[in-house]
Scaffold this motif. Structure first.
Motif, short mmCIF file in Angstrom:
data_model
loop_
_atom_site.label_atom_id
_atom_site.label_comp_id
_atom_site.label_asym_id
_atom_site.label_seq_id
_atom_site.Cartn_x
_atom_site.Cartn_y
_atom_site.Cartn_z
N TRP A 19 -71.33 -37.81 0.60
CA TRP A 19 -69.99 -37.75 0.08
C TRP A 19 -70.09 -37.75 -1.16
O TRP A 19 -70.57 -38.74 -2.00
CB TRP A 19 -68.89 -38.53 0.77
N TYR A 45 -68.43 -32.75 0.99
CA TYR A 45 -69.85 -33.56 1.82
C TYR A 45 -70.86 -32.63 1.42
O TYR A 45 -70.34 -31.12 1.28
CB TYR A 45 -69.59 -33.28 3.39
N LYS A 58 -71.57 -29.14 3.10
CA LYS A 58 -70.33 -28.44 3.34
C LYS A 58 -69.98 -27.66 2.10
O LYS A 58 -70.14 -28.10 1.02
CB LYS A 58 -69.36 -29.45 3.94
N VAL A 65 -61.98 -32.03 0.68
CA VAL A 65 -60.97 -32.97 1.39
C VAL A 65 -60.04 -33.22 0.17
O VAL A 65 -60.41 -33.92 -0.85
CB VAL A 65 -61.19 -33.97 2.09
N TYR A 84 -70.79 -37.55 7.87
CA TYR A 84 -69.72 -36.60 7.64
C TYR A 84 -68.52 -37.20 8.65
O TYR A 84 -68.86 -37.80 9.66
CB TYR A 84 -70.07 -35.17 8.47
N THR A 85 -67.21 -37.21 8.22
CA THR A 85 -66.38 -37.80 8.68
C THR A 85 -64.91 -37.04 8.36
O THR A 85 -65.09 -36.44 7.48
CB THR A 85 -66.15 -39.50 8.29
N THR A 86 -63.96 -37.34 9.09
CA THR A 86 -62.66 -36.69 8.84
C THR A 86 -61.68 -37.30 7.94
O THR A 86 -60.66 -36.94 7.57
CB THR A 86 -61.98 -36.35 10.28
N HIS A 87 -62.15 -38.53 7.41
CA HIS A 87 -61.09 -39.29 6.54
C HIS A 87 -62.11 -39.93 5.39
O HIS A 87 -62.30 -40.94 5.19
CB HIS A 87 -60.42 -40.44 7.22
N PRO A 88 -62.61 -39.09 4.61
CA PRO A 88 -63.54 -39.34 3.47
C PRO A 88 -62.85 -40.09 2.44
O PRO A 88 -63.56 -40.82 1.62
CB PRO A 88 -64.25 -38.13 2.95
#
Length: 126
Positions: free
Chosen positions: A34, A53, A56, A60, A104-108
């Motif tokens: 990230w 990321y 990606k 975000v 990878y996470t949904t709350h970086p």
């Protein structure tokens, strides 16, 4: 270790635009981590602005900058950008490029970033 070098800060009037750049020492195309932008205004806590990321293409964003700021990366130049449009005086802050080795996470934006650049000042006058 990741070294980060930012550039592109400055002073603009409200509704103006600026683009910040960050060059990491670890190539974004070949490594997964990230990387993004944080800011800190005098007397305020540091806040996440936008992160991406490296594997990606979609960033975000903090709610406060959605629709105005765009994070992007140029893998060929190994450079991260933050395009800031419709700047407001509340956007005035020191902006930092930061990175973390994390899957990878949904709350970086909630992560505790490990590597930090020296910062670049953005000042928006009304």
């Amino acid at each position: 270790q990741v070294q980060l070098v930012e550039s592109g800060g400055g002073s603009v009037q409200a509704d103006g635009s600026l683009t910040l750049s960050c060059t990491p020492s670890r190539h974004m195309e070949s490594a997964a981590y990230w990387i993004g932008w944080f800011r800190q205004a005098p007397g305020k806590e540091r806040e996440g602005v936008a992160v991406i990321y490296t594997q990606k293409s979609i960033g975000v964003y903090a709610d406060s900058v959605k629709g105005r700021f765009t994070i992007s990366k140029d893998n060929a130049q190994n450079t991260l950008y933050l395009r800031m449009n419709n700047l407001k005086p509340d956007d005035t802050a020191m902006y930092y490029c930061a990175a973390i080795d994390y899957p990878y996470t949904t709350h970086p934006l909630d992560l505790q970033y490990t590597y930090w650049g020296q910062g670049t000042q953005v000042t928006v006058s009304s």
